[in-house]
Design a protein around this motif. Structure first.
Motif: not given
Length: 358
Positions: A104-105, A224-226, A147-157
């Motif tokens: 995803l990154d 990967l993008a495809s 990206y923000f929506d999906i990665m909030k869990d990673v960033l916060y928890t």
């Protein structure tokens, strides 16, 4: 030898009133620039000029500025989110190499390179309105809604020093440095403010002492993008299914659900299997099951419109984790942490270990 004192000459139309009449003090319809920037700020005025086709006459008034104010807030809020989530990130100490980033990154970094390429082309041809739309769309579609929506869990928890969180911070740092430089010719004051707000250092003292970013071929991966473009299409179908489940009062929010997915398209099946470990994160739900039988889904399943996909939205299993809010059957298994899930227990223990080791 006689020659022009400039390399390029750029002409523009007149600024008219909202009824497209010529502004004049006699008619009382003239608007002084200082009236606008005292009310909205100079960057709003600059952003409005970048949004219009200046080669013809332009109507101007408060009603034209209103949508531009909304766009400005989206861009500024994107800057704020990224700055807020790299507060403990030192690029010299915490950078995660491209090869160690998650897919995803890497997907976002690929899209960022395309933005750089297209924005540079637009600037060089003086198509400022294209830059305006590109940056706005990137902030909304690629960042805020994805990206923000999906990665909030990673960033916060996740544990502060986990590879996943540091990888996300690496991406946020790089996206922010690129976006601020790309936007600086238009939102000069806002971008300088953002540049000076980098928490643990920045390459140059001012954004205007830095160079316009260039696309990095090594950060582009068409294969990967495809795959991820297709995953985004699947995600769009899943979001529709979740919204319909909310409308029927089956769930309150997406984390209260688990999904059962079925497809007769081998390409879709293989795509989902390849990324099975990421699907709950991608869809922001508490579990995803890939079924080999349509009968496992039951009645009321949502059939995708653009992707061969059946989606059954069901109640999540287990209890709600008080830390990450996901539902899991592992909540309470650890005696010392009776109200959180196994993933959060690991994050806390990892944090404690890292803290004690310092």
């Amino acid at each position: 030898e006689e020659s022009s004192p400039y390399k390029t000459c750029l002409t523009h139309g007149l600024v008219l009133d909202p009824q497209r009449k010529k502004m004049s003090k006699k008619l009382g319809n003239a608007v002084a620039p200082e009236e606008v920037w005292s009310k909205y700020g100079a960057d709003i005025l600059r952003l409005w000029f970048s949004s219009v086709d200046y080669t013809s006459d332009m109507g101007f008034g408060d009603e034209m500025l209103s949508p531009v104010v909304d766009v400005y807030r989206k861009i500024r809020n994107s800057f704020r989110f990224m700055l807020g989530n790299i507060y403990d990130y030192d690029d010299k100490k915490h950078r995660v190499s491209y090869g160690e980033l998650g897919e995803l990154d890497k997907y976002l970094m690929h899209k960022l390179q395309l933005l750089i390429l297209k924005a540079r082309e637009a600037y060089e041809s003086f198509k400022f309105f294209r830059v305006y739309h590109m940056i706005h769309n990137f902030c909304v579609s690629a960042l805020s809604q994805f990206y923000f929506d999906i990665m909030k869990d990673v960033l916060y928890t996740f544990a502060p020093d986990s590879k996943e969180r540091r990888g996300a911070q690496t991406v946020l740092h790089d996206v922010l440095t690129v976006l601020v430089r790309l936007t600086a010719p238009i939102l000069s004051f806002t971008c300088e403010e953002a540049w000076l707000s980098f928490p643990l250092g920045r390459p140059e003292k001012s954004v205007f002492l830095s160079e316009m970013p260039r696309p990095e071929p090594s950060l582009q991966d068409e294969g990967l993008a495809s795959r991820w473009d297709r995953l985004v299409e699947v995600r769009d179908e899943v979001l529709v299914a979740l919204e319909r489940a909310r409308e029927k009062k089956m769930i309150g929010n997406a984390l209260e659900s688990r999904l059962v997915l079925y497809s007769e398209d081998d390409n879709v099946k293989n795509l989902l299997k390849k990324h099975a470990d990421l699907l709950d994160q991608l869809f922001i739900v508490s579990g995803v099951e890939l079924s080999n039988s349509k009968g496992d889904l039951g009645e009321g399943s949502y059939a995708g419109e653009k992707v061969d996909l059946l989606v059954s939205v069901q109640k999540a299993r287990g209890e709600k984790c008080q830390r990450c809010w996901m539902y899991s059957t592992s909540v309470g298994l650890a005696e010392e942490f009776p109200h959180i899930c196994e993933k959060c227990v690991r994050a806390i223990r990892e944090t404690q270990t890292n803290t004690n080791g310092r």
